[in-house]
Design a protein around this motif. Structure first.
Motif, PDB file in Angstrom:
ATOM      1  N   ALA A   1       0.831  -1.209   0.000  1.00  0.00           N
ATOM      2  CA  ALA A   1       0.000   0.000   0.000  1.00  0.00           C
ATOM      3  C   ALA A   1       0.861   1.252   0.000  1.00  0.00           C
ATOM      4  N   GLN A   2       1.947   1.225   0.770  1.00  0.00           N
ATOM      5  CA  GLN A   2       2.848   2.376   0.806  1.00  0.00           C
ATOM      6  C   GLN A   2       3.527   2.570  -0.543  1.00  0.00           C
ATOM      7  N   GLN A   3       3.893   1.463  -1.189  1.00  0.00           N
ATOM      8  CA  GLN A   3       4.493   1.559  -2.527  1.00  0.00           C
ATOM      9  C   GLN A   3       3.531   2.223  -3.508  1.00  0.00           C
ATOM     10  N   GLN A   4       2.265   1.865  -3.430  1.00  0.00           N
ATOM     11  CA  GLN A   4       1.280   2.460  -4.328  1.00  0.00           C
ATOM     12  C   GLN A   4       1.141   3.957  -4.067  1.00  0.00           C
ATOM     13  N   THR A   5       1.192   4.338  -2.807  1.00  0.00           N
ATOM     14  CA  THR A   5       1.143   5.761  -2.460  1.00  0.00           C
ATOM     15  C   THR A   5       2.368   6.495  -2.990  1.00  0.00           C
ATOM     16  N   ASP A   6       3.538   5.901  -2.761  1.00  0.00           N
ATOM     17  CA  ASP A   6       4.784   6.523  -3.224  1.00  0.00           C
ATOM     18  C   ASP A   6       4.832   6.586  -4.750  1.00  0.00           C
ATOM     19  N   TYR A   7       4.345   5.535  -5.380  1.00  0.00           N
ATOM     20  CA  TYR A   7       4.344   5.493  -6.843  1.00  0.00           C
ATOM     21  C   TYR A   7       3.454   6.596  -7.407  1.00  0.00           C
ATOM     22  N   ALA A   8       2.311   6.782  -6.795  1.00  0.00           N
ATOM     23  CA  ALA A   8       1.399   7.830  -7.262  1.00  0.00           C
ATOM     24  C   ALA A   8       2.037   9.209  -7.154  1.00  0.00           C
ATOM     25  N   LYS A   9       2.850   9.425  -6.126  1.00  0.00           N
ATOM     26  CA  LYS A   9       3.542  10.705  -5.982  1.00  0.00           C
ATOM     27  C   LYS A   9       4.520  10.918  -7.147  1.00  0.00           C
ATOM     28  N   VAL A  10       5.229   9.855  -7.522  1.00  0.00           N
ATOM     29  CA  VAL A  10       6.158   9.945  -8.646  1.00  0.00           C
ATOM     30  C   VAL A  10       5.412  10.216  -9.946  1.00  0.00           C
ATOM     31  N   MET A  11       4.262   9.573 -10.098  1.00  0.00           N
ATOM     32  CA  MET A  11       3.479   9.679 -11.325  1.00  0.00           C
ATOM     33  C   MET A  11       2.621  10.934 -11.400  1.00  0.00           C
ATOM     34  N   SER A  12       2.547  11.692 -10.309  1.00  0.00           N
ATOM     35  CA  SER A  12       1.691  12.885 -10.297  1.00  0.00           C
ATOM     36  C   SER A  12       2.124  13.901 -11.349  1.00  0.00           C
ATOM     37  N   LYS A  13       3.407  13.921 -11.692  1.00  0.00           N
ATOM     38  CA  LYS A  13       3.897  14.853 -12.709  1.00  0.00           C
ATOM     39  C   LYS A  13       3.303  14.570 -14.075  1.00  0.00           C
ATOM     40  N   TYR A  14       2.767  13.344 -14.253  1.00  0.00           N
ATOM     41  CA  TYR A  14       2.132  12.970 -15.518  1.00  0.00           C
ATOM     42  C   TYR A  14       0.606  13.077 -15.448  1.00  0.00           C
ATOM     43  N   GLY A  15       0.107  13.628 -14.346  1.00  0.00           N
ATOM     44  CA  GLY A  15      -1.330  13.805 -14.213  1.00  0.00           C
ATOM     45  C   GLY A  15      -2.061  12.606 -13.639  1.00  0.00           C
ATOM     46  N   MET A  16      -1.362  11.787 -12.851  1.00  0.00           N
ATOM     47  CA  MET A  16      -1.983  10.604 -12.248  1.00  0.00           C
ATOM     48  C   MET A  16      -2.126  10.775 -10.741  1.00  0.00           C
ATOM     49  N   LYS A  17      -3.036  10.019 -10.162  1.00  0.00           N
ATOM     50  CA  LYS A  17      -3.195   9.975  -8.716  1.00  0.00           C
ATOM     51  C   LYS A  17      -3.226   8.517  -8.264  1.00  0.00           C
ATOM     52  N   ARG A  18      -3.266   8.326  -6.965  1.00  0.00           N
ATOM     53  CA  ARG A  18      -3.247   6.980  -6.413  1.00  0.00           C
ATOM     54  C   ARG A  18      -4.473   6.197  -6.849  1.00  0.00           C
ATOM     55  N   GLY A  19      -4.259   4.966  -7.279  1.00  0.00           N
ATOM     56  CA  GLY A  19      -5.359   4.117  -7.700  1.00  0.00           C
ATOM     57  C   GLY A  19      -6.178   3.614  -6.518  1.00  0.00           C
ATOM     58  N   GLU A  20      -7.386   3.206  -6.786  1.00  0.00           N
ATOM     59  CA  GLU A  20      -8.244   2.660  -5.757  1.00  0.00           C
ATOM     60  C   GLU A  20      -7.801   1.249  -5.400  1.00  0.00           C
ATOM     61  N   ALA A  21      -7.973   0.877  -4.151  1.00  0.00           N
ATOM     62  CA  ALA A  21      -7.592  -0.460  -3.695  1.00  0.00           C
ATOM     63  C   ALA A  21      -8.340  -1.519  -4.498  1.00  0.00           C
ATOM     64  N   GLY A  22      -7.573  -2.501  -5.013  1.00  0.00           N
ATOM     65  CA  GLY A  22      -8.187  -3.602  -5.742  1.00  0.00           C
ATOM     66  C   GLY A  22      -8.488  -3.309  -7.190  1.00  0.00           C
ATOM     67  N   SER A  23      -8.111  -2.111  -7.681  1.00  0.00           N
ATOM     68  CA  SER A  23      -8.396  -1.804  -9.076  1.00  0.00           C
ATOM     69  C   SER A  23      -7.478  -2.587  -9.985  1.00  0.00           C
ATOM     70  N   LYS A  24      -7.929  -2.830 -11.228  1.00  0.00           N
ATOM     71  CA  LYS A  24      -7.147  -3.578 -12.201  1.00  0.00           C
ATOM     72  C   LYS A  24      -7.037  -2.766 -13.486  1.00  0.00           C
ATOM     73  N   ALA A  25      -5.818  -2.682 -13.988  1.00  0.00           N
ATOM     74  CA  ALA A  25      -5.601  -1.958 -15.247  1.00  0.00           C
ATOM     75  C   ALA A  25      -6.098  -2.801 -16.408  1.00  0.00           C
ATOM     76  N   ARG A  26      -6.774  -2.153 -17.359  1.00  0.00           N
ATOM     77  CA  ARG A  26      -7.223  -2.828 -18.566  1.00  0.00           C
ATOM     78  C   ARG A  26      -6.526  -2.202 -19.752  1.00  0.00           C
ATOM     79  N   HIS A  27      -5.853  -3.031 -20.507  1.00  0.00           N
ATOM     80  CA  HIS A  27      -5.043  -2.520 -21.607  1.00  0.00           C
ATOM     81  C   HIS A  27      -5.908  -2.249 -22.837  1.00  0.00           C
TER      82      HIS A  27
END
Length: 216
Positions: A174-200
């Motif tokens: 969970a902490q990794q996901q929070t930290d990752y979202a901070k890194v990705m914020s420069k690209y316009g992203m925020k922290r994903g919801e718990a249990g979400s799945k990316a669809r390509h």
């Protein structure tokens, strides 16, 4: 705002995972059912030393170095404890890094942006595991959403094979996901919801300009 998607799974036996991320098997191309066959050639792969490969080159490389061998070779080379490794031990972990189709295709419209995105993903994983533990990375541009796979062998500085030393349960994830979202914020992203799945979703063709950007 789009979600930053970070997923991790433990690997005890690579099985079919190698065919999927490498897009190869025994020196032949392996084409998953959810890919655009015409876009497979756009995939980029990196080995442990950061050397980049086209899809065609990677097929040749993995004929002698399939994922199972890459993992076992790394463990044998760097594992320092005298006791035998358990058969059910976690020998590697896989990370998938991406976002939703719209965001990823926006990122991959411009070379400066998508090369920065790949570099930031690599640095994020290096900060957790160390650069020496990342044995390969894979940019898939043949599915509907551009995304990265990374294969990591969790070996500690003192030569122990220990996933727990790097990722100790759900709290660390969970902490990794929070930290990752901070890194990705420069690209316009925020922290994903718990249990979400990316669809390509469908991607645009991207040239090989990115390949050397994360080389050592």
């Amino acid at each position: 705002m789009s979600y930053a998607v970070l997923r991790m799974q433990k690997i005890k036996n690579p099985g079919a995972l190698g065919r999927h991320i490498d897009r190869s098997s025994n020196g032949e191309i392996s084409i998953p059912g959810n890919t655009d066959k015409d876009s497979i050639k756009n995939n980029i792969h990196w080995d442990k030393d950061g050397k980049s490969y086209t899809q065609k080159e990677w097929i040749g490389y993995t004929k002698e170095n399939p994922l199972s061998k890459r993992i076992s070779d790394e463990v044998l080379r760097r594992y320092k404890l005298g006791k035998k490794i358990r058969k059910d031990a976690v020998k590697a972990v896989e990370y998938i890094m991406t976002s939703d189709p719209f965001m990823m295709n926006e990122i991959f419209k411009e070379k400066e942006v998508y090369t920065s995105w790949v570099k930031d993903n690599k640095l994020f994983l290096e900060n957790i595991f160390g650069s020496e533990n990342i044995i390969s990375m894979h940019l898939h541009l043949d599915e509907k959403t551009p995304h990265l796979h990374a294969i990591i062998v969790p070996i500690t500085k003192d030569g122990r094979l220990s996933c727990k030393s790097f990722v100790d349960g759900k709290k660390d994830l969970a902490q990794q996901q929070t930290d990752y979202a901070k890194v990705m914020s420069k690209y316009g992203m925020k922290r994903g919801e718990a249990g979400s799945k990316a669809r390509h979703q469908k991607t645009q063709a991207v040239t090989r300009n990115i390949q050397n950007y994360v080389s050592r």
